[in-house]
Scaffold this motif. Structure first.
Motif, PDB file in Angstrom:
ATOM      1  N   PHE A 132      74.803  44.107  32.988  1.00 49.51           N
ATOM      2  CA  PHE A 132      73.509  43.507  33.281  1.00 49.51           C
ATOM      3  C   PHE A 132      72.732  43.170  32.009  1.00 49.51           C
ATOM      4  O   PHE A 132      71.814  42.357  32.042  1.00 49.51           O
ATOM      5  CB  PHE A 132      72.681  44.448  34.162  1.00 49.51           C
ATOM      6  CG  PHE A 132      73.083  44.447  35.616  1.00 49.51           C
ATOM      7  CD1 PHE A 132      74.376  44.126  36.010  1.00 49.51           C
ATOM      8  CD2 PHE A 132      72.169  44.785  36.594  1.00 49.51           C
ATOM      9  CE1 PHE A 132      74.747  44.128  37.347  1.00 49.51           C
ATOM     10  CE2 PHE A 132      72.521  44.795  37.932  1.00 49.51           C
ATOM     11  CZ  PHE A 132      73.818  44.471  38.315  1.00 49.51           C
ATOM     12  N   ASP A 133      73.110  43.785  30.896  1.00 50.20           N
ATOM     13  CA  ASP A 133      72.438  43.460  29.636  1.00 50.20           C
ATOM     14  C   ASP A 133      72.678  42.007  29.247  1.00 50.20           C
ATOM     15  O   ASP A 133      71.835  41.377  28.589  1.00 50.20           O
ATOM     16  CB  ASP A 133      72.897  44.400  28.515  1.00 50.20           C
ATOM     17  CG  ASP A 133      74.406  44.416  28.331  1.00 50.20           C
ATOM     18  OD1 ASP A 133      75.141  44.192  29.312  1.00 50.20           O
ATOM     19  OD2 ASP A 133      74.851  44.677  27.196  1.00 50.20           O
ATOM     20  N   LEU A 134      73.815  41.435  29.668  1.00 52.04           N
ATOM     21  CA  LEU A 134      74.074  40.015  29.410  1.00 52.04           C
ATOM     22  C   LEU A 134      73.100  39.140  30.191  1.00 52.04           C
ATOM     23  O   LEU A 134      72.648  38.100  29.697  1.00 52.04           O
ATOM     24  CB  LEU A 134      75.510  39.660  29.796  1.00 52.04           C
ATOM     25  CG  LEU A 134      76.631  40.298  28.968  1.00 52.04           C
ATOM     26  CD1 LEU A 134      77.986  39.851  29.498  1.00 52.04           C
ATOM     27  CD2 LEU A 134      76.495  39.958  27.488  1.00 52.04           C
ATOM     28  N   ASP A 135      72.771  39.560  31.405  1.00 56.39           N
ATOM     29  CA  ASP A 135      71.813  38.807  32.212  1.00 56.39           C
ATOM     30  C   ASP A 135      70.409  38.893  31.613  1.00 56.39           C
ATOM     31  O   ASP A 135      69.672  37.905  31.612  1.00 56.39           O
ATOM     32  CB  ASP A 135      71.808  39.335  33.643  1.00 56.39           C
ATOM     33  CG  ASP A 135      73.164  39.201  34.318  1.00 56.39           C
ATOM     34  OD1 ASP A 135      73.739  38.102  34.263  1.00 56.39           O
ATOM     35  OD2 ASP A 135      73.656  40.195  34.877  1.00 56.39           O
ATOM     36  N   GLY A 157      67.901  40.809  40.979  1.00 59.38           N
ATOM     37  CA  GLY A 157      66.985  40.121  40.073  1.00 59.38           C
ATOM     38  C   GLY A 157      65.839  41.023  39.658  1.00 59.38           C
ATOM     39  O   GLY A 157      65.362  40.952  38.519  1.00 59.38           O
ATOM     40  N   ALA A 158      65.381  41.881  40.572  1.00 57.73           N
ATOM     41  CA  ALA A 158      64.330  42.839  40.234  1.00 57.73           C
ATOM     42  C   ALA A 158      64.834  43.851  39.207  1.00 57.73           C
ATOM     43  O   ALA A 158      64.110  44.228  38.280  1.00 57.73           O
ATOM     44  CB  ALA A 158      63.844  43.552  41.494  1.00 57.73           C
ATOM     45  N   ASN A 159      66.072  44.287  39.373  1.00 56.42           N
ATOM     46  CA  ASN A 159      66.673  45.220  38.416  1.00 56.42           C
ATOM     47  C   ASN A 159      66.693  44.609  37.018  1.00 56.42           C
ATOM     48  O   ASN A 159      66.237  45.227  36.040  1.00 56.42           O
ATOM     49  CB  ASN A 159      68.093  45.564  38.885  1.00 56.42           C
ATOM     50  CG  ASN A 159      68.808  46.549  37.987  1.00 56.42           C
ATOM     51  OD1 ASN A 159      69.035  46.283  36.811  1.00 56.42           O
ATOM     52  ND2 ASN A 159      69.177  47.687  38.546  1.00 56.42           N
ATOM     53  N   ILE A 160      67.185  43.392  36.921  1.00 59.73           N
ATOM     54  CA  ILE A 160      67.239  42.699  35.626  1.00 59.73           C
ATOM     55  C   ILE A 160      65.830  42.480  35.092  1.00 59.73           C
ATOM     56  O   ILE A 160      65.554  42.679  33.904  1.00 59.73           O
ATOM     57  CB  ILE A 160      67.990  41.364  35.782  1.00 59.73           C
ATOM     58  CG1 ILE A 160      69.457  41.623  36.162  1.00 59.73           C
ATOM     59  CG2 ILE A 160      67.921  40.541  34.489  1.00 59.73           C
ATOM     60  CD1 ILE A 160      70.189  40.387  36.665  1.00 59.73           C
ATOM     61  N   GLY A 161      64.914  42.098  35.983  1.00 62.40           N
ATOM     62  CA  GLY A 161      63.541  41.855  35.572  1.00 62.40           C
ATOM     63  C   GLY A 161      62.856  43.096  35.031  1.00 62.40           C
ATOM     64  O   GLY A 161      62.096  43.024  34.056  1.00 62.40           O
ATOM     65  N   LEU A 162      63.112  44.251  35.629  1.00 65.97           N
ATOM     66  CA  LEU A 162      62.502  45.492  35.147  1.00 65.97           C
ATOM     67  C   LEU A 162      63.013  45.852  33.756  1.00 65.97           C
ATOM     68  O   LEU A 162      62.246  46.312  32.900  1.00 65.97           O
ATOM     69  CB  LEU A 162      62.779  46.621  36.136  1.00 65.97           C
ATOM     70  CG  LEU A 162      61.990  46.547  37.439  1.00 65.97           C
ATOM     71  CD1 LEU A 162      62.511  47.575  38.440  1.00 65.97           C
ATOM     72  CD2 LEU A 162      60.500  46.754  37.182  1.00 65.97           C
ATOM     73  N   HIS A 163      64.293  45.635  33.525  1.00 67.82           N
ATOM     74  CA  HIS A 163      64.824  45.857  32.173  1.00 67.82           C
ATOM     75  C   HIS A 163      64.153  44.910  31.184  1.00 67.82           C
ATOM     76  O   HIS A 163      63.850  45.296  30.042  1.00 67.82           O
ATOM     77  CB  HIS A 163      66.342  45.668  32.158  1.00 67.82           C
ATOM     78  CG  HIS A 163      67.108  46.842  32.670  1.00 67.82           C
ATOM     79  ND1 HIS A 163      67.232  48.020  31.956  1.00 67.82           N
ATOM     80  CD2 HIS A 163      67.767  47.030  33.839  1.00 67.82           C
ATOM     81  CE1 HIS A 163      67.957  48.884  32.648  1.00 67.82           C
ATOM     82  NE2 HIS A 163      68.292  48.311  33.799  1.00 67.82           N
TER      83      HIS A 163
END
Length: 337
Positions: A104-107, A141-147
């Motif tokens: 997910f770090d790539l996203d 998308g929320a997971n990626i957004g929180l990061h």
């Protein structure tokens, strides 16, 4: 960057089709992979804010055209990126139906490039200056957004999330000391294999079968996903791989790490679906309650895809979203350039 404005569409109501002025673009990310995104702005040309939509796992931008219409009605611009592995962006494996992940770090990195290279430059108007950015993320998308909010705390004026992927419901009764090594072991052995048994490529029954009726209670909106996939096969995504599960679990685990999200100062709205069968609402609440400027909206009768729910349930979210913009003085955040 390549730009294309030509499109065809399935037989859907106008509210589910691209709004006037919609533009498609692609760019190459740091790995040289093609990433597609779309954007639209109000006819006035001066939006009160720019909303960046972060889609869920296996989704695609076309599915959010109704949301784009809703935001335009509020004088808001809308941008959305197709993550790697779905939509019309790069697919990780030879079998494009396999929803794999390289992490997910790539996203998060793709999102940052997207914002820095395209959105921030466009979110400026000579008459009003810089226009505030608002995040709108669903599930993965929320997971990626929180990061992203954790890594880049000063980018967004506020953020709203639906059914955030902070915990995976399938693992909710398993302790982390067991789930962490189990998902890693399965990835080592079966990394690019579909999770489960049998054929897992995309098919309408993945959503149409009664046992899979877990996304929306709205009889019309629940068909939008399949309508686009049948009309445009390039949008189809099948089941996830063991590699995706491991990366999703690790990303959730990091969000749940003690104190990780407590330092996020961005005002956030979290809408939780009471009938969600995909994400773990209990895990989400535990994280959200540590955040200093977060509000939880529980929608008891909603299924996982709140933005695709019936009008009554969907309006509960948009009422709270409008309030989020109001209390954060979005119009007052327009700064001289």
């Amino acid at each position: 960057m390549k730009t294309s404005n030509a499109t065809t569409h399935p037989d859907l109501e106008d509210r589910f089709l691209e709004p006037p002025g919609w533009r498609w673009h692609t760019f190459k990310n740091a790995q040289g992979r093609n990433i597609r995104f779309g954007t639209v702005a109000p006819e006035s040309g001066i939006p009160d804010a720019v909303v960046i939509g972060l889609q869920g796992m296996g989704e695609f931008t076309e599915k959010y055209f109704e949301v784009a219409h809703n935001l335009l009605d509020r004088n808001l611009s809308f941008w959305m990126i197709d993550w790697q592995g779905q939509g019309k962006s790069h697919r990780h494996l030879k079998d494009p139906h396999k929803r794999h992940s390289g992490g997910f770090d790539l996203d998060v990195a793709d999102l940052h490039y997207f914002i820095m290279e395209y959105i921030k430059h466009s979110a400026v108007h000579p008459d009003v200056g810089r226009i505030p950015l608002v995040m709108l993320g669903h599930s993965m998308g929320a997971n990626i957004g929180l990061h992203y909010l954790h890594q880049h705390p000063d980018t967004f004026a506020c953020a709203a999330f639906t059914a955030p992927l902070i915990g995976i419901r399938a693992f909710k009764n398993l302790p982390d000391w067991l789930t962490a090594p189990l998902t890693s072991l399965l990835r080592e052995a079966l990394d690019q294999a579909y999770v489960g048994f049998g054929e897992k490529q995309w098919r309408p029954e993945m959503r149409d079968a009664p046992r899979n009726d877990i996304h929306s209670s709205d009889p019309v909106r629940k068909q939008v996903h399949n309508s686009w996939c049948l009309h445009t096969p390039d949008l189809q995504v099948g089941n996830v791989t063991y590699g995706w599960v491991r990366e999703a679990y690790q990303s959730c685990l990091k969000l749940r790490k003690k104190g990780f999200m407590a330092g996020v100062q961005t005002p956030c709205l979290f809408a939780l679906a009471g009938k969600d069968r995909l994400v773990d609402n209990k895990a989400a609440k535990q994280v959200i309650e540590t955040m200093p400027h977060a509000r939880i909206l529980e929608i008891a009768d909603a299924k996982h895809e709140i933005l695709m729910e019936n009008d009554t349930l969907r309006s509960l979210f948009f009422t709270a979203f409008d309030e989020l913009l109001r209390v954060n003085n979005i119009k007052e955040k327009l700064k001289p350039f």
